[in-house]
Design an enzyme around this catalytic site. Structure first.
Site, PDB file in Angstrom:
ATOM      1  N   SER A 143      84.059 172.985 119.785  1.00 51.32           N
ATOM      2  CA  SER A 143      84.699 172.416 120.974  1.00 51.32           C
ATOM      3  C   SER A 143      84.890 173.492 122.033  1.00 51.32           C
ATOM      4  O   SER A 143      85.020 174.673 121.702  1.00 51.32           O
ATOM      5  CB  SER A 143      86.067 171.841 120.594  1.00 51.32           C
ATOM      6  OG  SER A 143      86.797 171.543 121.759  1.00 51.32           O
ATOM      7  N   TYR A 156      94.580 173.488 117.191  1.00 47.77           N
ATOM      8  CA  TYR A 156      93.257 172.870 117.159  1.00 47.77           C
ATOM      9  C   TYR A 156      92.219 173.847 117.692  1.00 47.77           C
ATOM     10  O   TYR A 156      91.169 174.071 117.087  1.00 47.77           O
ATOM     11  CB  TYR A 156      93.275 171.599 118.010  1.00 47.77           C
ATOM     12  CG  TYR A 156      91.926 170.944 118.203  1.00 47.77           C
ATOM     13  CD1 TYR A 156      91.374 170.146 117.212  1.00 47.77           C
ATOM     14  CD2 TYR A 156      91.204 171.125 119.389  1.00 47.77           C
ATOM     15  CE1 TYR A 156      90.139 169.539 117.393  1.00 47.77           C
ATOM     16  CE2 TYR A 156      89.964 170.526 119.575  1.00 47.77           C
ATOM     17  CZ  TYR A 156      89.436 169.737 118.577  1.00 47.77           C
ATOM     18  OH  TYR A 156      88.212 169.142 118.752  1.00 47.77           O
TER      19      TYR A 156
END
Lengths: 250, 448
Positions: A143, A156
């Site tokens: 990501s 995250y």
């Protein structure tokens, strides 16, 4: 790597929209697929869907990214069932709850165990299989959040950042044995993760990202931002000096 | 699951209402929404009025539940989730020699939405509506229970759901039969009609010989020209009819490139002048002829232009579609067309079609003639015209199509759909709390 008829791929986390559309792209090219996900009824539905649309073999499998002990059996069974693997596409991930993770180690641990340790466990097993065969591809969906730690989602982000580094090292190792490793860094994708949170023109459809993923494999890319403009956005974000960045509300 | 506050409208862009919109990824997600109630189901938002709106309530966008689950290549029996669009069904199955048993004038509707509106097509005279071809449905009820219904098992639920405007439960899965085709082309014929009598005669004459028929009427023509227009006919072309070189690939998917209207102009670009131009050019481009044409242009002439509804400007538009019983048809048609011609509210598109037999509780079709008219203007005098048209239709023993409607009153609805009480009894059996509702349902007294 050229993707075409007769190849066989394992898709981990196959029920997400991005994964399903990637499965369509592979099935369109005639590849056989093994679709693995957490919910038995959902992976079953996706496998039937891919088979009906494109007529390729598509089989469902259930797995849990955090049940590390079960992973060797999953990969062994996959390989023995298909004969061999031409590659793996790893999509699973856990967004988690940042606010909760700041107070609960259990929450933080779940995020890291799924996004990083689960990936390390499964990709290592597949890597060894492909290294032996001296061909194949490993696609890891990381990501843009892994490019820089931000106050709003660093748990995250750090798990994805760790995954990006792991994939980088794996790529260096496997380049000696003709195995391609692609790190995919999507920006905002129109999924449940962003629905109602991000209302920006930057949100890309999962179809578009899926096409980009398969094209990146075919073009032999190492690290790819999807859609392409995230490369430049993240370049700017990485260049901001830390003393300034920490004052920005990002 | 997160909800987003959104301004929603149907395809007519009138009315516009705010609601909390959820977008579930799975049936498990949908289950979370049931206890909260006050829920409206929405697919691709192609019903024209307020059927998929729920002012200040909850709306579930079900387009992500779109997987194919089973297909029998011998019989054409397809099972899929409700959010699959007809466009996808065509894309996947036309190349294998299968076509939709019934299709509305746009392919951008979901299977569940099509069943909930019990859509009809240009082949209603020989194929009836979509529900005729549906074998069974798996419904997620308000209680959270999933049940299978068909003509044999829970027939009351089956018939309350087909045409039930999404108010009985979530069509999680539908099983229906596709029809065999040898080619994806149609044998097409256009015939001119000089007036209404000639038009009705022409339809009577050709309907038995063609799979599909529909007529376009010049809505500006009055007096002795009233009802003049073009009858469009079509049948699936057999392989032998194709030119030799086309026979090697007889089943192409023929979706055309899409232009799109990016934003609505401040006022409607559809007005008397452009309608006159449109009608003239329509007559010109649909001269009497026979030809082989692709299915996409034949069935979905407007799908080639994305968001064409925006051409009507920011006020939106309304399509008034009604049907009247056969014996009252000619007289009602004349009165309806004259009412429109006299009102000076020009209708940009007038479509006429003869229906055949029909089953169902709230299904729209009945044996007789149906006429659909698009109106650009949306103002108080226009609403009075719509109300007068509704009244005329009700008096003739006919009804208006709920999937297109935004204005019908409860009293006229009950007069037009005499089986509404049976439907309401089924609704109370399967959704006693009234969890499924919509702005339309409240307007028509179908849900609290």
């Amino acid at each position: 790597m050229k993707i075409g008829a007769g190849q066989q791929f394992l898709i981990l986390g196959a029920t997400s929209p991005m994964a399903r559309y990637t499965a369509y792209e592979l099935a369109k090219r005639g590849c056989a697929l093994l679709l693995a996900g957490r919910s038995p009824s959902e992976v079953e539905a996706v496998a039937r869907d891919v088979h009906i649309r494109y007529g390729v073999p598509a089989q469902p499998r259930t797995f849990d990214a955090r049940d590390f002990a079960s992973h060797p059996a999953l990969i062994e069974e996959t390989v023995s069932q298909l004969g061999h693997l031409d590659g793996v596409f790893l999509f699973f991930g856990e967004q988690g709850d940042q606010a909760k993770a700041q107070h609960s180690f259990e929450e933080a641990r779940a995020i890291v165990e799924v996004n990083f340790l689960g990936a390390v466990s499964l990709l290592t097993l597949v890597a060894n299989h492909l290294e032996e065969r001296r061909s194949g591809v490993i696609v890891g969906v990381s990501s843009v959040a892994g490019d820089r730690g931000r106050r709003t989602n660093y748990v995250y982000g750090s798990s994805k950042g760790a995954l990006s580094l792991f994939l980088q090292g794996l790529r260096n190792r496997l380049s000696l044995s003709n195995v391609q490793v692609v790190t995919v860094k999507p920006g905002y994708v129109d999924t449940a993760m962003t629905y109602g949170v991000v209302t920006s023109r930057l949100v890309a459809s999962p179809q578009r990202v899926a096409r980009g993923i398969v094209r990146s494999v075919e073009k032999g890319r190492d690290v790819v931002y999807l859609p392409w403009f995230w490369q430049w956005i993240m370049l700017v974000i990485r260049l901001i000096p830390e003393r300034v960045f920490k004052r920005l509300n990002l | 699951m997160r909800a987003v506050r959104k301004r929603l409208s149907g395809w007519g862009r009138f009315p516009v209402e705010e609601a909390w919109v959820y977008r579930p990824d799975s049936l498990e997600d949908v289950r979370e929404l049931l206890p909260g109630g006050n829920l409206t189901l929405r697919g691709l938002g192609r019903s024209y009025g307020d059927a998929s709106l729920n002012k200040d309530g909850n709306v579930a966008d079900l387009t992500r539940l779109d997987r194919f689950l089973d297909f029998d290549g011998e019989t054409g029996r397809l099972t899929c989730e409700g959010g699959v669009s007809l466009a996808e069904v065509l894309e996947v199955f036309v190349p294998r020699g299968w076509f939709l048993p019934v299709t509305p004038g746009t392919k951008f509707v979901t299977v569940a939405g099509a069943i909930a509106s019990d859509v009809h097509g240009k082949n209603h005279h020989n194929a009836s509506s979509l529900s005729r071809h549906v074998e069974s449905m798996a419904l997620l009820l308000a209680s959270g229970e999933t049940v299978l219904c068909s003509r044999e098992s829970l027939p009351d639920l089956f018939w309350a759901t087909a045409g039930g405007m999404g108010l009985t439960g979530i069509i999680a899965q539908a099983t229906f039969r596709l029809r065999r085709i040898e080619t994806s082309f149609l044998h097409y014929k256009a015939v001119r009609a000089r007036d209404l009598d000639h038009m009705l005669e022409t339809l009577e004459q050709y309907d038995p010989h063609y799979d599909y028929s529909v007529a376009w009427i010049d809505g500006l023509a009055g007096g002795k020209d009233l009802g003049k227009g073009v009858v469009l006919l079509g049948s699936h072309a057999p392989l032998a009819e194709l030119p030799t070189q086309q026979r090697r690939s007889p089943l192409p998917v023929l979706a055309r490139r899409r232009l799109s209207v990016s934003r609505p102009p401040p006022f409607s670009v559809v007005n008397r002048m452009t309608i006159r131009l449109l009608n003239t050019s329509y007559r010109f481009t649909h001269r009497p002829r026979e030809a082989l044409v692709g299915y996409d242009g034949f069935f979905y002439p407007l799908d080639g232009v994305g968001a064409w509804n925006r051409l009507y400007g920011s006020g939106g538009f309304l399509q008034h579609q009604s049907v009247f019983p056969l014996q009252a048809s000619r007289e009602t048609l004349v009165r309806l067309l004259e009412m429109v011609v006299k009102s000076r509210h020009a209708s940009s598109l007038v479509i006429l079609k003869k229906f055949g037999p029909q089953e169902g509780l709230l299904s729209f079709p009945m044996p007789g003639y149906t006429v659909a008219m698009d109106f650009p203007v949306y103002s108080a005098p226009f609403l009075a015209l719509v109300s007068a048209m509704d009244e005329l239709v009700a008096q003739s023993g006919g009804r208006v199509y709920l999937a297109k409607d935004a204005c019908l009153s409860r009293e006229r609805f009950q007069a037009m759909y005499p089986r509404w009480k049976e439907w309401l009894a089924a609704k109370e059996r399967y959704d006693p709390r009234g969890a499924f509702t919509s702005s339309m349902a409240r307007r028509l007294g179908l849900a609290p």
